[in-house]
Design an enzyme around this catalytic site. Structure first.
Site, PDB file in Angstrom:
ATOM      1  CB  THR A 128      -8.017  -7.794 -13.776  1.00 36.45           C
ATOM      2  OG1 THR A 128      -7.340  -6.534 -13.753  1.00 36.45           O
ATOM      3  CG2 THR A 128      -7.406  -8.733 -15.350  1.00 36.45           C
ATOM      4  CG  HIS A 175      -0.846  -6.132  -7.314  1.00 31.59           C
ATOM      5  ND1 HIS A 175      -1.665  -5.645  -7.057  1.00 31.59           N
ATOM      6  CD2 HIS A 175       0.450  -5.912  -7.416  1.00 31.59           C
ATOM      7  CE1 HIS A 175      -1.215  -5.267  -8.755  1.00 31.59           C
ATOM      8  NE2 HIS A 175       0.167  -5.111  -8.196  1.00 31.59           N
ATOM      9  CB  CYS A 220      14.930  -7.711  10.377  1.00 34.00           C
ATOM     10  SG  CYS A 220      13.788  -8.833  10.825  1.00 34.00           S
TER      11      CYS A 220
HETATM   12  C1  BJW Z   1     -15.551 -10.409 -12.900  1.00 32.34           C
HETATM   13  C2  BJW Z   1     -16.437 -11.406 -11.541  1.00 32.34           C
HETATM   14  C3  BJW Z   1     -17.044 -12.716 -11.628  1.00 32.34           C
HETATM   15  C4  BJW Z   1     -16.426  -9.241 -10.883  1.00 32.34           C
HETATM   16  N1  BJW Z   1     -16.605 -12.948 -13.013  1.00 32.34           N
HETATM   17  N2  BJW Z   1     -15.151 -11.194 -13.475  1.00 32.34           N
HETATM   18  C5  BJW Z   1       0.652   5.487 -14.899  1.00 32.34           C
HETATM   19  C6  BJW Z   1      -0.877   5.847 -15.297  1.00 32.34           C
HETATM   20  C7  BJW Z   1      -1.207   6.303 -13.546  1.00 32.34           C
HETATM   21  C8  BJW Z   1      -1.491   5.817 -12.692  1.00 32.34           C
HETATM   22  C9  BJW Z   1      -0.110   4.910 -12.270  1.00 32.34           C
HETATM   23  C10 BJW Z   1       0.820   4.547 -13.680  1.00 32.34           C
HETATM   24  N3  BJW Z   1       1.445   3.952 -12.822  1.00 32.34           N
HETATM   25  C11 BJW Z   1       1.919   3.736 -11.864  1.00 32.34           C
HETATM   26  C12 BJW Z   1       0.697   4.350 -11.104  1.00 32.34           C
HETATM   27  C13 BJW Z   1      -0.091   4.346 -10.324  1.00 32.34           C
HETATM   28  C14 BJW Z   1      -1.167   3.371  -9.474  1.00 32.34           C
HETATM   29  C15 BJW Z   1      -1.500   2.820 -10.144  1.00 32.34           C
HETATM   30  O1  BJW Z   1      -1.795   2.036 -10.882  1.00 32.34           O
HETATM   31  N4  BJW Z   1      -3.411   3.794 -10.051  1.00 32.34           N
HETATM   32  C16 BJW Z   1      -4.439   3.034 -11.098  1.00 32.34           C
HETATM   33  C17 BJW Z   1      -5.011   2.634 -10.122  1.00 32.34           C
HETATM   34  C18 BJW Z   1      -4.542   4.638 -11.609  1.00 32.34           C
HETATM   35  N5  BJW Z   1      -0.007   1.957  -9.573  1.00 32.34           N
HETATM   36  C19 BJW Z   1       1.153   2.359  -8.588  1.00 32.34           C
HETATM   37  O2  BJW Z   1       1.066   2.683  -7.080  1.00 32.34           O
HETATM   38  C20 BJW Z   1       1.888   0.547  -8.132  1.00 32.34           C
HETATM   39  N6  BJW Z   1       3.253   1.091  -8.045  1.00 32.34           N
HETATM   40  C21 BJW Z   1       3.869   1.380  -9.378  1.00 32.34           C
HETATM   41  O3  BJW Z   1       3.703   1.963 -10.118  1.00 32.34           O
HETATM   42  O4  BJW Z   1       5.290   2.049  -8.666  1.00 32.34           O
HETATM   43  C22 BJW Z   1       6.508   3.040  -9.290  1.00 32.34           C
HETATM   44  C23 BJW Z   1       7.301   2.596  -8.074  1.00 32.34           C
HETATM   45  C24 BJW Z   1       8.535   2.592  -9.021  1.00 32.34           C
HETATM   46  C25 BJW Z   1       9.727   2.635  -8.046  1.00 32.34           C
HETATM   47  C26 BJW Z   1       9.826   3.038  -6.940  1.00 32.34           C
HETATM   48  C27 BJW Z   1       8.208   3.334  -6.210  1.00 32.34           C
HETATM   49  C28 BJW Z   1       7.173   3.386  -7.467  1.00 32.34           C
HETATM   50  C29 BJW Z   1       1.780  -0.226  -7.322  1.00 32.34           C
HETATM   51  C30 BJW Z   1      -0.477  -0.538  -7.429  1.00 32.34           C
HETATM   52  C31 BJW Z   1      -0.489  -1.716  -6.782  1.00 32.34           C
HETATM   53  C32 BJW Z   1      -1.741  -1.936  -6.304  1.00 32.34           C
HETATM   54  N7  BJW Z   1      -2.298  -3.277  -5.314  1.00 32.34           N
HETATM   55  C33 BJW Z   1      -3.451  -3.174  -4.677  1.00 32.34           C
HETATM   56  C34 BJW Z   1      -3.978  -3.357  -3.592  1.00 32.34           C
HETATM   57  C35 BJW Z   1      -3.166  -4.934  -3.304  1.00 32.34           C
HETATM   58  C36 BJW Z   1      -2.819  -5.258  -1.752  1.00 32.34           C
HETATM   59  C37 BJW Z   1      -4.520  -5.569  -1.410  1.00 32.34           C
HETATM   60  O5  BJW Z   1      -4.797  -6.778  -1.273  1.00 32.34           O
HETATM   61  O6  BJW Z   1      -4.973  -4.895  -0.317  1.00 32.34           O
HETATM   62  O7  BJW Z   1      -4.167  -4.709  -5.954  1.00 32.34           O
HETATM   63  S1  BJW Z   1      -4.747  -1.771  -5.450  1.00 32.34           S
HETATM   64  C38 BJW Z   1      -6.091  -2.699  -6.253  1.00 32.34           C
HETATM   65  O8  BJW Z   1      -6.362  -2.878  -7.480  1.00 32.34           O
HETATM   66  C39 BJW Z   1      -5.010  -4.746  -6.008  1.00 32.34           C
HETATM   67  C40 BJW Z   1      -5.501  -5.070  -7.157  1.00 32.34           C
HETATM   68  O9  BJW Z   1      -4.658  -6.488  -7.356  1.00 32.34           O
HETATM   69  C41 BJW Z   1      -5.740  -4.159  -8.410  1.00 32.34           C
HETATM   70  C42 BJW Z   1      -6.420  -4.595  -9.782  1.00 32.34           C
HETATM   71  O10 BJW Z   1      -7.441  -4.519  -9.050  1.00 32.34           O
HETATM   72  P1  BJW Z   1      -8.395  -5.885 -10.016  1.00 32.34           P
HETATM   73  O11 BJW Z   1      -7.785  -7.162  -9.562  1.00 32.34           O
HETATM   74  O12 BJW Z   1      -8.399  -5.448 -11.582  1.00 32.34           O
HETATM   75  O13 BJW Z   1      -9.939  -6.274  -9.267  1.00 32.34           O
HETATM   76  P2  BJW Z   1     -10.917  -4.582 -10.179  1.00 32.34           P
HETATM   77  O14 BJW Z   1     -11.883  -4.702  -8.370  1.00 32.34           O
HETATM   78  O15 BJW Z   1     -10.363  -3.340 -10.139  1.00 32.34           O
HETATM   79  O16 BJW Z   1     -11.675  -5.760 -11.624  1.00 32.34           O
HETATM   80  C43 BJW Z   1     -12.046  -6.433 -11.049  1.00 32.34           C
HETATM   81  C44 BJW Z   1     -13.289  -6.917 -12.208  1.00 32.34           C
HETATM   82  O17 BJW Z   1     -13.588  -8.130 -12.391  1.00 32.34           O
HETATM   83  C45 BJW Z   1     -13.989  -5.505 -13.297  1.00 32.34           C
HETATM   84  O18 BJW Z   1     -13.260  -6.047 -14.035  1.00 32.34           O
HETATM   85  C46 BJW Z   1     -15.520  -6.815 -12.873  1.00 32.34           C
HETATM   86  O19 BJW Z   1     -16.668  -6.425 -13.909  1.00 32.34           O
HETATM   87  C47 BJW Z   1     -14.617  -8.420 -12.950  1.00 32.34           C
HETATM   88  N8  BJW Z   1     -15.256  -9.036 -12.308  1.00 32.34           N
HETATM   89  N9  BJW Z   1     -16.475 -10.365 -10.795  1.00 32.34           N
HETATM   90  C48 BJW Z   1     -15.538 -12.371 -13.748  1.00 32.34           C
HETATM   91  N10 BJW Z   1     -18.048 -13.080 -11.216  1.00 32.34           N
HETATM   92 ZN    ZN Z   2      12.259  -8.060  12.235  1.00 32.43          ZN
END
Ligand code: BJW
Ligand code: ZN
Length: 254
Positions: free
Chosen positions: A196, A125, A136
């Site tokens: 995650t 990501h 650019c």
């Molecule tokens: C602990 C702990 C401790 C806490 N010890 N554990 C299919 C179905 C449905 C939807 C979609 C699909 N395909 C695509 C989509 C749409 C969308 C999506 O997935 N939506 C869902 C939410 C429903 N996906 C996209 O849009 C992606 N792009 C895409 O599919 O493009 C297609 C395309 C193709 C060709 C041309 C054009 C388009 C892109 C996804 C981008 C995600 N971006 C983010 C933001 C990044 C920038 C930023 O930081 O600002 O990425 S969103 C956010 O979620 C971030 C993370 O990397 C990502 C994952 O989250 P993560 O890391 O799992 O965090 P949490 O909070 O969910 O979980 C934390 C966990 O830790 C929990 O379980 C806690 O219990 C645990 N925890 N403390 C151990 N101490």
């Molecule tokens: Zn530029």
């Protein structure tokens, strides 16, 4: 399948699987950095509880109000630059150094794996510590928190509006990183999934892809997630307690 609350028992079991494995990889999410005081996205203290993703983490939001989006990122950059890698990040780096794990595929944008010493890191990501020109495509590192009057950042080459070099909703993942990740997950016979929810696609499906090719899974999380019920080892507790115990099993002294 075994479910543990005791980190020592979980680490013992996971270590056995690591010793048996030929190609073990790590898949991490924001929970691994929670103990470095970097907020996760979902859950009780998650960012999406306080902010609306569609107002901050989409290309449409940025087009509407780049300053608002940049201010939110500047705040998060300050958290990242003020944070230190946790024991989890450090033990993972040492396991790579010993050849016990081959790569880290992370959804995180905080760079803490690299700062802890991991070398083979795939960022799915992007990075919050990089900016990218919207015109650019020039990219540069962000090494300090931008001040408010510098926002929104502009390209040093052409002067056009710049954006954080992260992947927003609706955007494709960086092609090269995703291809490399697919290769790692198709090769892996053991995947350690740490901190995650697994709900974001396409990243969240990668461990399922590995499992469909015969890989074993280990799940380290505070609570049940997408992978619960399909892993060889499931540990429910903070990741630092697991990695501290794993370091002991592996005879690693950081
Ligand atoms: C602990 C702990 C401790 C806490 N010890 N554990 C299919 C179905 C449905 C939807 C979609 C699909 N395909 C695509 C989509 C749409 C969308 C999506 O997935 N939506 C869902 C939410 C429903 N996906 C996209 O849009 C992606 N792009 C895409 O599919 O493009 C297609 C395309 C193709 C060709 C041309 C054009 C388009 C892109 C996804 C981008 C995600 N971006 C983010 C933001 C990044 C920038 C930023 O930081 O600002 O990425 S969103 C956010 O979620 C971030 C993370 O990397 C990502 C994952 O989250 P993560 O890391 O799992 O965090 P949490 O909070 O969910 O979980 C934390 C966990 O830790 C929990 O379980 C806690 O219990 C645990 N925890 N403390 C151990 N101490
Ligand atoms: Zn530029």
């Amino acid at each position: 399948m075994a479910v543990y609350k005791d980190p020592v028992e979980a680490a013992k079991h996971a270590w056995r699987l690591l010793e048996e494995s030929g190609y073990a990889i790590l898949f991490t999410g924001s929970g691994i950095s929670a103990e470095a005081s970097i907020p996760t996205f979902r859950g009780k203290d998650g960012l999406w509880n306080r902010y609306r993703p569609e107002e901050l983490a989409t290309p449409e939001a940025f087009a509407r109000d780049p300053l608002k989006v940049w201010r939110w990122y500047a705040w998060r950059i300050s958290l990242v630059l003020g944070a230190e890698p946790t024991v989890s990040h450090k033990v993972i780096a040492l396991l790579e150094k010993k050849g016990i794990i081959k790569s880290v595929i992370t959804q995180n944008v905080d760079g803490l794996h690299q700062r802890a010493g991991s070398v083979n890191v795939i960022e799915l990501h992007g990075s919050i510590l990089r900016a990218r020109c919207t015109k650019c495509g020039y990219k540069w590192e962000i090494t300090r928190v931008p001040s408010d009057d510098e926002l929104p950042l502009r390209c040093p080459k052409c002067g056009a509006l710049a954006r954080p070099d992260v992947v927003w909703f609706g955007e494709p993942l960086p092609v090269e990183a995703y291809q490399r990740a697919l290769k790692e997950f198709s090769r892996a016979d053991l995947v350690l999934i740490v901190g995650t929810s697994g709900v974001v696609e396409p990243a969240g499906s990668l461990p399922l892809y590995a499992k469909s090719r015969g890989a074993r899974l280990v799940n380290v999380n505070l609570e049940a997630n997408r992978y619960s019920g399909i892993c060889e080892v499931e540990f429910y507790g903070p990741s630092t307690s697991f990695f501290r115990a794993l370091a002991r099993e592996a005879g690693i002294h950081g």
